[in-house]
Design a protein around this motif. Structure first.
Motif, short mmCIF file in Angstrom:
data_model
loop_
_atom_site.label_atom_id
_atom_site.label_comp_id
_atom_site.label_asym_id
_atom_site.label_seq_id
_atom_site.Cartn_x
_atom_site.Cartn_y
_atom_site.Cartn_z
N PHE A 134 -7.23 -8.73 8.58
CA PHE A 134 -7.20 -7.53 7.16
C PHE A 134 -6.00 -7.33 6.54
CE2 PHE A 134 -11.74 -7.94 7.75
CZ PHE A 134 -12.35 -7.03 6.95
N PHE A 135 -5.07 -7.02 7.82
CA PHE A 135 -3.86 -6.39 7.17
C PHE A 135 -2.64 -7.35 8.05
CE2 PHE A 135 -6.97 -2.94 7.77
CZ PHE A 135 -6.81 -2.50 6.51
N GLY A 136 -1.52 -7.54 7.24
CA GLY A 136 -0.37 -7.94 8.10
C GLY A 136 0.61 -8.38 7.22
N LEU A 137 1.97 -8.16 7.81
CA LEU A 137 3.01 -8.74 7.09
C LEU A 137 4.20 -9.33 8.01
CD1 LEU A 137 3.49 -5.77 4.21
CD2 LEU A 137 2.80 -8.22 3.84
N GLY A 138 5.50 -9.21 7.62
CA GLY A 138 6.53 -9.65 8.87
C GLY A 138 7.69 -8.84 8.66
N SER A 139 8.87 -9.09 8.60
CA SER A 139 10.08 -8.46 8.27
C SER A 139 10.13 -7.65 7.11
CB SER A 139 11.21 -9.40 8.21
OG SER A 139 11.33 -9.99 7.09
N GLU A 140 9.28 -8.05 5.98
CA GLU A 140 9.32 -6.99 4.95
C GLU A 140 8.64 -5.75 4.82
OE1 GLU A 140 5.53 -10.08 4.43
OE2 GLU A 140 7.62 -9.85 5.46
N THR A 141 8.02 -5.59 6.12
CA THR A 141 6.91 -4.36 6.20
C THR A 141 7.28 -3.13 5.78
OG1 THR A 141 5.33 -3.57 7.62
CG2 THR A 141 7.42 -4.03 8.53
N ARG A 142 8.63 -2.93 5.96
CA ARG A 142 9.24 -1.32 5.86
C ARG A 142 9.36 -1.14 4.24
NH1 ARG A 142 12.97 -2.09 10.28
NH2 ARG A 142 12.23 -1.01 12.01
N LYS A 143 9.42 -2.01 3.60
CA LYS A 143 9.74 -1.77 1.87
C LYS A 143 8.54 -2.56 1.08
CE LYS A 143 14.44 -0.11 1.69
NZ LYS A 143 15.96 -0.52 1.18
N THR A 144 7.56 -2.76 1.56
CA THR A 144 6.46 -3.20 0.85
C THR A 144 5.34 -2.48 0.69
OG1 THR A 144 7.03 -5.44 1.78
CG2 THR A 144 4.91 -5.17 0.62
N SER A 145 4.83 -2.00 -0.83
CA SER A 145 3.85 -0.92 -0.73
C SER A 145 2.54 -1.67 -0.51
CB SER A 145 3.82 -0.71 -2.40
OG SER A 145 2.71 0.21 -2.67
N THR A 146 1.61 -0.79 0.22
CA THR A 146 0.59 -1.34 0.70
C THR A 146 -0.57 -0.28 0.50
OG1 THR A 146 0.84 -0.16 2.92
CG2 THR A 146 1.56 -2.52 2.76
N HIS A 147 -0.50 0.46 -0.60
CA HIS A 147 -1.32 1.54 -1.21
C HIS A 147 -2.58 1.07 -1.99
CE1 HIS A 147 -3.08 5.23 -1.83
NE2 HIS A 147 -3.00 5.06 -3.22
N VAL A 148 -3.68 1.05 -1.57
CA VAL A 148 -4.90 0.78 -2.46
C VAL A 148 -4.91 1.76 -3.45
CG1 VAL A 148 -7.51 0.14 -2.42
CG2 VAL A 148 -5.90 -0.35 -0.32
N PRO A 149 -5.06 1.47 -4.89
CA PRO A 149 -5.14 2.51 -5.81
C PRO A 149 -6.43 3.12 -5.84
CG PRO A 149 -5.02 0.26 -6.92
CD PRO A 149 -4.76 -0.08 -5.34
N ASP A 150 -6.29 4.38 -6.28
CA ASP A 150 -7.52 5.02 -6.60
C ASP A 150 -8.41 4.32 -7.68
OD1 ASP A 150 -7.29 6.94 -4.58
OD2 ASP A 150 -6.45 8.34 -5.98
#
Length: 459
Positions: A134-150
């Protein structure tokens, strides 16, 4: 005076409405966002060592909820973020499953031993059978927006989806590589087999002669070659993950998660249905150097494209790619070439966590306006993944995550027609005109009342 106060309150209300994000202004955010911070089980790494384990029944918010975001990073025992040039986060994934009540699973080995009838995968809605997360990234995790918009959310914990006699649980897979004082940092992060000195995979099966690097060579407890004579300390690390969610109710519209893979071998045939069983996603691939392939005149770019028929339909609301070092971007197109969503890597330029030079520290995301991009069931989409081919790369990935909604949010009351027939600029223009009229009326009324002996309030 009372009517003036009412008018003043109306003016303030409209101004507040205009200051809100588009979705909040017209569909509301009735639920309060809740946040929980969790830690994975600890793992211990020394220079060159690898952690790649599956942890079952990890902590996760309970109940019928809608997840708004999921973020993660590697930290040390003191809670400090660990830079990628010390511990490379190859990937982390979180997947849902259902287990029969009374049955406990804690380790990867247990998964191979217990009765399969006690376990049901709660995979995402995507077309790759082996990409269940369901969720998952890698080295890019700190600066990748993962917010689901309202007003959307990833619906979880729905009692109607949990099989009778089972309960919903979550597993976490962490693949981390300690690169302190190794001979070749990039080679270790790309899991080059010669640096790990392995000839068999995690199950003892011989590797193909042409397999030069990838997941099969950097499994749990393998060791990448360190500099001669170096003896470094081992340290305890954790994956800290932060989940934001709201309670699920009618104000939240559920979205589904789909994951595409550039290595998908699916081909259209007269009998194709687009079902999951027709897809074989290899997850990783190699990039041959352009000087060896004779393609240097093409700018040393490895460009891969695949076409996929969609077994689903809906509205695209979010998209992001996952690439490794050397990646230069990925995109999703319609068959006619129309761009639907692109995601580009952000490379670090320093030493501090989140800005490590030479590493992908973030991926750009796309958030189309609700209803702007509709995917039709059976439509053919084209996935593209681009890497630099100046040098050889092993075990790279070209995944693309999208969130798709079955329905659009309904505008409130009398604004329905305005929202449906005008774009946001026209809508704001109309509302500001209304504000101006109300302001003039209130000023005039206050002036009259001031002339009649009332104390006027300046606007």
């Amino acid at each position: 005076m009372e009517s003036c106060n009412q008018g003043w309150l109306l003016l303030v209300g409209i101004l507040v409405t205009l200051s809100l994000p588009y979705s909040q202004a017209f569909w509301g955010t009735e639920n309060k966002i809740q946040t929980s911070v969790f830690l994975s089980p600890k793992f211990v790494l020394g220079p060159g060592s690898v952690e790649n384990r599956f942890y079952y029944n990890v902590d996760f918010p309970k109940g019928h909820i809608a997840v708004k975001s999921f973020d993660a990073e590697v930290i040390d025992e003191a809670g400090n973020p660990v830079p990628l040039h010390e511990t490379y986060l190859h990937h982390w994934v979180v997947a849902r499953y259902f287990v029969r009540k009374g049955v406990e699973i804690s380790e990867f080995d247990d998964h191979a031993k217990f009765n399969r009838s006690d376990y049901i995968s709660g995979r995402n809605s995507g077309i790759c059978p082996n990409l269940v997360q369901f969720f998952g990234l890698g080295s890019e995790t700190r600066k990748t927006s993962t917010h689901v918009p309202d007003p959307y959310g990833i619906e979880l914990g729905n009692p109607a989806e949990i099989p009778a006699g089972f309960e919903e649980q979550w597993l976490l897979n962490i693949h981390a590589i300690d690169t302190r004082d190794v001979e070749n940092k990039l080679g270790c992060t790309e899991c080059r087999c010669d640096l790990y000195n392995v000839t068999v995979d995690a199950f003892g099966r011989p590797l193909r002669p042409d397999y030069k690097g990838g997941l099969l060579c950097c499994y749990d407890h393998t060791q990448c070659r360190v500099k001669h004579g170096f003896k470094g300390v081992r340290r305890t690390l954790y994956l800290r993950y932060v989940v934001k969610w709201v309670d699920m109710d009618r104000s939240v519209l559920p979205v589904k998660i789909y994951i595409f893979d550039i290595t998908d071998t699916w081909k259209r045939t007269p009998n194709s249905t687009g079902s999951i069983t027709e897809h074989q996603c290899k997850v990783e691939y190699d990039i041959e150097p352009c000087h060896a392939t004779g393609l240097a005149d093409d700018g040393c770019i490895d460009n891969r494209r695949i076409s996929l028929d969609m077994p689903f339909g809906g509205y695209l609301i979010y998209g992001v790619a996952h690439q490794h070092s050397g990646g230069i971007g990925s995109a999703l197109y319609r068959e006619d070439g129309q761009l639907m969503c692109s995601s580009l890597p952000i490379y670090g330029e320093g030493e501090e966590p989140g800005n490590e030079a030479g590493y992908i520290v973030g991926m750009t995301t796309c958030y189309p306006q609700p209803g702007a991009i509709e995917i039709s069931k059976g439509e053919t989409l084209v996935l593209e993944s681009n890497y630099s081919s100046i040098r050889h790369h092993t075990g790279v990935m070209g995944l693309f995550y999208i969130l798709v909604a079955d329905q659009l949010p309904k505008p409130m009351h009398t604004l329905h027609t305005v929202i449906q027939t005008h774009d946001s600029i026209m809508l704001l223009t109309i509302l500001w005109a209304v504000v101006a009229v109300i302001a003039v009326a209130i000023r005039y009324r206050l002036k009259r009342e001031g002339e009649d002996g009332y104390e006027a309030i300046g606007i």
